[in-house]
Design a protein around this motif. Structure first.
Motif, PDB file in Angstrom:
ATOM      1  N   ALA A 128       8.708 117.006  -3.390  1.00 31.39           N
ATOM      2  CA  ALA A 128       8.466 117.162  -1.952  1.00 31.39           C
ATOM      3  C   ALA A 128       6.969 117.159  -1.687  1.00 31.39           C
ATOM      4  CB  ALA A 128       9.091 118.447  -1.442  1.00 31.39           C
ATOM      5  N   ALA A 129       6.541 116.381  -0.719  1.00 31.85           N
ATOM      6  CA  ALA A 129       5.126 116.294  -0.372  1.00 31.85           C
ATOM      7  C   ALA A 129       4.990 116.143   1.137  1.00 31.85           C
ATOM      8  CB  ALA A 129       4.467 115.115  -1.083  1.00 31.85           C
ATOM      9  N   SER A 130       3.774 116.284   1.621  1.00 36.20           N
ATOM     10  CA  SER A 130       3.540 116.163   3.055  1.00 36.20           C
ATOM     11  C   SER A 130       2.093 115.795   3.318  1.00 36.20           C
ATOM     12  CB  SER A 130       3.890 117.464   3.786  1.00 36.20           C
ATOM     13  OG  SER A 130       3.037 118.515   3.353  1.00 36.20           O
ATOM     14  N   VAL A 131       1.868 115.283   4.511  1.00 33.33           N
ATOM     15  CA  VAL A 131       0.526 115.000   5.009  1.00 33.33           C
ATOM     16  C   VAL A 131       0.338 115.823   6.279  1.00 33.33           C
ATOM     17  CG1 VAL A 131      -0.966 113.259   6.052  1.00 33.33           C
ATOM     18  CG2 VAL A 131       0.361 112.693   4.024  1.00 33.33           C
ATOM     19  N   THR A 132      -0.725 116.603   6.308  1.00 28.04           N
ATOM     20  CA  THR A 132      -1.019 117.407   7.492  1.00 28.04           C
ATOM     21  C   THR A 132      -1.704 116.533   8.538  1.00 28.04           C
ATOM     22  OG1 THR A 132      -1.249 119.425   6.183  1.00 28.04           O
ATOM     23  CG2 THR A 132      -2.246 119.416   8.362  1.00 28.04           C
ATOM     24  N   VAL A 133      -1.148 116.541   9.743  1.00 27.75           N
ATOM     25  CA  VAL A 133      -1.715 115.773  10.861  1.00 27.75           C
ATOM     26  C   VAL A 133      -2.159 116.771  11.931  1.00 27.75           C
ATOM     27  CG1 VAL A 133      -1.291 114.026  12.621  1.00 27.75           C
ATOM     28  CG2 VAL A 133      -0.236 113.808  10.365  1.00 27.75           C
ATOM     29  N   GLY A 192       6.540 101.573   0.080  1.00 27.27           N
ATOM     30  CA  GLY A 192       6.530 101.946  -1.326  1.00 27.27           C
ATOM     31  C   GLY A 192       7.913 102.402  -1.745  1.00 27.27           C
ATOM     32  N   GLU A 193       8.490 101.761  -2.767  1.00 35.28           N
ATOM     33  CA  GLU A 193       9.871 102.027  -3.161  1.00 35.28           C
ATOM     34  C   GLU A 193      10.098 103.444  -3.669  1.00 35.28           C
ATOM     35  OE1 GLU A 193      11.013  99.560  -6.399  1.00 35.28           O
ATOM     36  OE2 GLU A 193       9.317 100.106  -7.660  1.00 35.28           O
ATOM     37  N   ASP A 194       9.022 104.145  -4.025  1.00 34.41           N
ATOM     38  CA  ASP A 194       9.169 105.484  -4.602  1.00 34.41           C
ATOM     39  C   ASP A 194       9.074 106.595  -3.557  1.00 34.41           C
ATOM     40  OD1 ASP A 194       9.124 104.564  -7.435  1.00 34.41           O
ATOM     41  OD2 ASP A 194       7.127 103.895  -6.839  1.00 34.41           O
ATOM     42  N   PHE A 195       8.826 106.239  -2.294  1.00 28.06           N
ATOM     43  CA  PHE A 195       8.591 107.245  -1.267  1.00 28.06           C
ATOM     44  C   PHE A 195       9.615 107.115  -0.152  1.00 28.06           C
ATOM     45  CE2 PHE A 195       4.600 106.366  -3.370  1.00 28.06           C
ATOM     46  CZ  PHE A 195       4.120 107.629  -3.653  1.00 28.06           C
ATOM     47  N   GLU A 196      10.022 108.252   0.401  1.00 22.38           N
ATOM     48  CA  GLU A 196      11.008 108.262   1.473  1.00 22.38           C
ATOM     49  C   GLU A 196      10.642 109.333   2.495  1.00 22.38           C
ATOM     50  OE1 GLU A 196      15.763 109.253   2.160  1.00 22.38           O
ATOM     51  OE2 GLU A 196      14.947 109.085   0.125  1.00 22.38           O
ATOM     52  N   LEU A 197      10.489 108.926   3.746  1.00 22.59           N
ATOM     53  CA  LEU A 197      10.185 109.871   4.815  1.00 22.59           C
ATOM     54  C   LEU A 197      11.357 110.813   5.042  1.00 22.59           C
ATOM     55  CD1 LEU A 197       8.396 107.663   7.475  1.00 22.59           C
ATOM     56  CD2 LEU A 197       7.476 109.737   6.437  1.00 22.59           C
ATOM     57  N   GLY A 219       0.751 119.544  12.365  1.00 18.76           N
ATOM     58  CA  GLY A 219       2.135 119.409  11.907  1.00 18.76           C
ATOM     59  C   GLY A 219       2.170 118.678  10.580  1.00 18.76           C
ATOM     60  N   GLN A 220       3.366 118.646   9.981  1.00 16.15           N
ATOM     61  CA  GLN A 220       3.518 118.051   8.662  1.00 16.15           C
ATOM     62  C   GLN A 220       4.401 116.798   8.748  1.00 16.15           C
ATOM     63  OE1 GLN A 220       1.806 119.435   6.107  1.00 16.15           O
ATOM     64  NE2 GLN A 220       1.087 120.938   7.613  1.00 16.15           N
ATOM     65  N   VAL A 221       3.882 115.716   8.233  1.00 15.45           N
ATOM     66  CA  VAL A 221       4.707 114.534   7.990  1.00 15.45           C
ATOM     67  C   VAL A 221       5.232 114.680   6.570  1.00 15.45           C
ATOM     68  CG1 VAL A 221       4.780 112.026   7.837  1.00 15.45           C
ATOM     69  CG2 VAL A 221       3.350 113.121   9.563  1.00 15.45           C
ATOM     70  N   GLU A 222       6.536 114.911   6.445  1.00 11.21           N
ATOM     71  CA  GLU A 222       7.112 115.244   5.150  1.00 11.21           C
ATOM     72  C   GLU A 222       7.799 114.024   4.536  1.00 11.21           C
ATOM     73  OE1 GLU A 222       9.659 118.415   6.375  1.00 11.21           O
ATOM     74  OE2 GLU A 222       8.108 119.939   6.055  1.00 11.21           O
ATOM     75  N   PHE A 223       7.689 113.920   3.222  1.00 10.80           N
ATOM     76  CA  PHE A 223       8.325 112.806   2.528  1.00 10.80           C
ATOM     77  C   PHE A 223       8.675 113.232   1.109  1.00 10.80           C
ATOM     78  CE2 PHE A 223       3.756 112.459   2.174  1.00 10.80           C
ATOM     79  CZ  PHE A 223       3.521 112.167   0.836  1.00 10.80           C
ATOM     80  N   ALA A 224       9.551 112.457   0.511  1.00 17.50           N
ATOM     81  CA  ALA A 224       9.972 112.727  -0.868  1.00 17.50           C
ATOM     82  C   ALA A 224       9.404 111.645  -1.779  1.00 17.50           C
ATOM     83  CB  ALA A 224      11.491 112.754  -0.966  1.00 17.50           C
ATOM     84  N   PHE A 225       8.996 112.079  -2.964  1.00  9.79           N
ATOM     85  CA  PHE A 225       8.531 111.153  -3.997  1.00  9.79           C
ATOM     86  C   PHE A 225       9.612 111.080  -5.066  1.00  9.79           C
ATOM     87  CE2 PHE A 225       5.721 110.794  -7.949  1.00  9.79           C
ATOM     88  CZ  PHE A 225       5.751 109.418  -7.940  1.00  9.79           C
ATOM     89  N   ARG A 226      10.301 109.929  -5.112  1.00 12.58           N
ATOM     90  CA  ARG A 226      11.365 109.718  -6.099  1.00 12.58           C
ATOM     91  C   ARG A 226      10.983 108.524  -6.968  1.00 12.58           C
ATOM     92  NH1 ARG A 226      14.569 110.997  -1.451  1.00 12.58           N
ATOM     93  NH2 ARG A 226      15.795 112.895  -1.783  1.00 12.58           N
ATOM     94  N   PRO A 227      10.249 108.765  -8.028  1.00 15.10           N
ATOM     95  CA  PRO A 227       9.759 107.639  -8.833  1.00 15.10           C
ATOM     96  C   PRO A 227      10.891 106.911  -9.544  1.00 15.10           C
ATOM     97  CG  PRO A 227       9.271 109.731  -9.906  1.00 15.10           C
ATOM     98  CD  PRO A 227       9.787 110.066  -8.541  1.00 15.10           C
ATOM     99  N   ALA A 228      10.831 105.587  -9.476  1.00 13.45           N
ATOM    100  CA  ALA A 228      11.824 104.766 -10.167  1.00 13.45           C
ATOM    101  C   ALA A 228      11.366 104.396 -11.564  1.00 13.45           C
ATOM    102  CB  ALA A 228      12.100 103.496  -9.358  1.00 13.45           C
TER     103      ALA A 228
END
Length: 498
Positions: A148-153, A169-174, A187-196
């Protein structure tokens, strides 16, 4: 340009004024002296306009210049007029000054009109949403897991910021983001890092907003993927029916036999490797109930527990059934009824597997007894009889008659006179094949997509992983050779939690 050079060395205001009367014939006045554009919304208004008047107070035609070069915040102010204006004696000209802030900012500038150095002051405040995206911090993630990761805006402006997001990017999902940020809010833009796959992985987060200066902002994403804890498990492909096993052993003949430990261990390990549904009991010929608990093994028992149960019959004393082991089996089946000592050992519909271990010749017609035993079983329930008896004559005894049953009832035959019983006991653990789906329970929960199955060191296809039961399932149509060694490798999901 000389005027600009002088301004670079002198304060913007007050402007120098001529007092020697040298410009009496060319004198202008500009009003008002200050144009305050007030507060301007960049998103709703865009710009603000104010009028100013240039009047020729001289006694001759005048050429007005300099007004196209604001000094200060020159990028947000302009005078909408030709760079050279001509005014007749006494003429006044109205022109517009424009304030276009473009973003959240305060603007201030001076405009000098020549001849005479007449100057005015321009001021205004711009309001707008202003996006600021901070650098992401993406944790290194196990291959196949989700980090789980995020970018602060942050909205650094004074108006509401509307926000939309997309990711490449195939490894990232909003996974989510705030549609609007009020002034000063973050606020946080949240996304998942699922490396293939492993190594350094990259992507781009695109933020679209109503920030007039930066409607599209791109944030580079970089994260490390690595392999987690690898788990290796081995099984033996041996689909068989549900089976209940009984060792019927001539009591007093094999107590303390050194060959038993290795043989019983091999038997128990083979059952574990084959993941068969069996329950095992072992009786000496002196009693139809085991002398030690547990009286029989259950599905899921350890190798040590199975080994100990098999040994019970070998350690027991002899007695009534020394020369009638099939009679002992019949008595044990009777003891499997409700409330008896072997209650629960015989299961409805389970095949019956008998292993006879003897040195003494039977006193009965074993063929006839076996027929009676088979006939007493419910329809569709199979009987298998194996034997460990003298076949070479090397240790005497006349128990070879039991051995004849092995060929009649699809059993295995071992020589009790051999120096090792391991091979014989492994064959006892090889039950008849059954055409049915095989399920192998995994010791740990795998990361989805990380499971790899090989049969005899070659990739196996057609299998699937049942997430609900955490089992590798091999359907009949994907079956490898019976007895094939199955190797299952996967990344433990525990790695994802670590």
């Amino acid at each position: 340009m000389l005027a600009l050079f002088v301004l670079g060395c002198e304060p913007i205001a007050p402007w120098p004024e001529s007092d020697d009367g040298s410009f009496e014939s060319e004198r202008i006045v500009v009003s008002p002296a200050t144009l305050d554009f007030g507060e301007v919304s960049v998103t709703r208004q865009g710009e603000s306009r104010r009028e100013l008047t240039i009047t020729n107070l001289g006694t001759d035609v005048v050429t007005v210049t300099g007004h196209d070069e604001p000094v200060g915040d020159a990028d947000v102010f302009r005078i909408e007029a030709l760079p050279i204006l001509t005014l007749q004696e006494g003429e006044s000209l109205v022109v517009e000054a424009v304030f276009t802030p473009g973003t959240e900012r305060t603007g201030s500038a001076h405009v000098r009109f020549d001849p005479g150095g007449e100057a005015i002051h321009l001021v205004g405040v711009g309001h707008a949403p202003v996006i600021r995206a901070e650098a992401p911090a993406i944790p290194a993630t196990v291959l196949g897991c989700a980090g789980a990761a995020s970018v602060t805006v942050v909205n650094d402006g004074s108006e509401a910021l509307t926000l939309d997001a997309a990711i490449d990017g195939e490894d990232f999902e909003l996974t989510g983001w705030p549609p609007e940020l009020l002034p000063g809010e973050e606020g946080q833009v949240e996304f998942a890092f699922r490396p293939a796959s492993g190594g350094q992985r990259g992507g781009v987060l695109t933020l679209s907003s109503n920030d007039p200066l930066m409607p599209v902002a791109a944030v580079s994403l970089g994260a490390l993927a690595y392999e987690g804890a690898s788990v290796h498990e081995s099984f033996r492909y041996a689909p068989t029916q549900t089976t209940d096993v009984i060792f019927a052993v001539e009591g007093g003949a094999f107590g303390g036999d050194p060959r038993l430990a290795a043989a019983s261990t091999a038997y128990a390990e083979r059952l574990h490797q084959s993941v068969v549904d069996v329950q095992v009991t072992s009786l000496g010929s002196g009693a139809d109930c085991p002398s030690e608990r547990p009286y029989y093994s259950e599905v899921g028992d350890s190798v040590l527990r199975l080994q100990a149960i098999v040994g019970h019959g070998f350690d027991a004393a002899g007695g009534r059934w020394d020369d009638d082991l099939l009679g002992l089996v019949q008595a044990a089946i009777a003891e499997s009824s409700a409330g008896s000592c072997l209650d629960g050992w015989r299961r409805e519909g389970a095949a019956l597997d008998v292993v006879l271990v003897a040195l003494t010749a039977p006193s009965t017609d074993v063929a006839a007894q076996a027929e009676v035993l088979a006939a007493a079983l419910p329809d569709g329930v199979s009987l298998r009889i194996s034997a460990l008896v003298p076949t070479s004559g090397g240790c005497g005894g006349g128990a070879s008659a039991y051995g004849s049953l092995a060929s009649s009832y699809e059993g295995a035959l071992g020589d009790v006179c051999e120096e090792s019983w391991v091979t014989a006991f492994e064959s006892f653990a090889d039950f008849p094949p059954s055409l049915e789906e095989m399920r192998y329970p995994l010791a740990e929960v795998p990361v989805p997509g990380s499971v790899v199955v090989e049969a005899d060191h070659a990739p196996l296809t057609g299998w699937w992983w049942d997430e609900a039961t955490n089992e590798v399932v091999i359907p009949v149509e994907a079956a490898p050779v019976f007895g094939a060694e199955l190797d299952v490798e996967y990344v433990s999901a525990v790695s994802c939690e670590g």
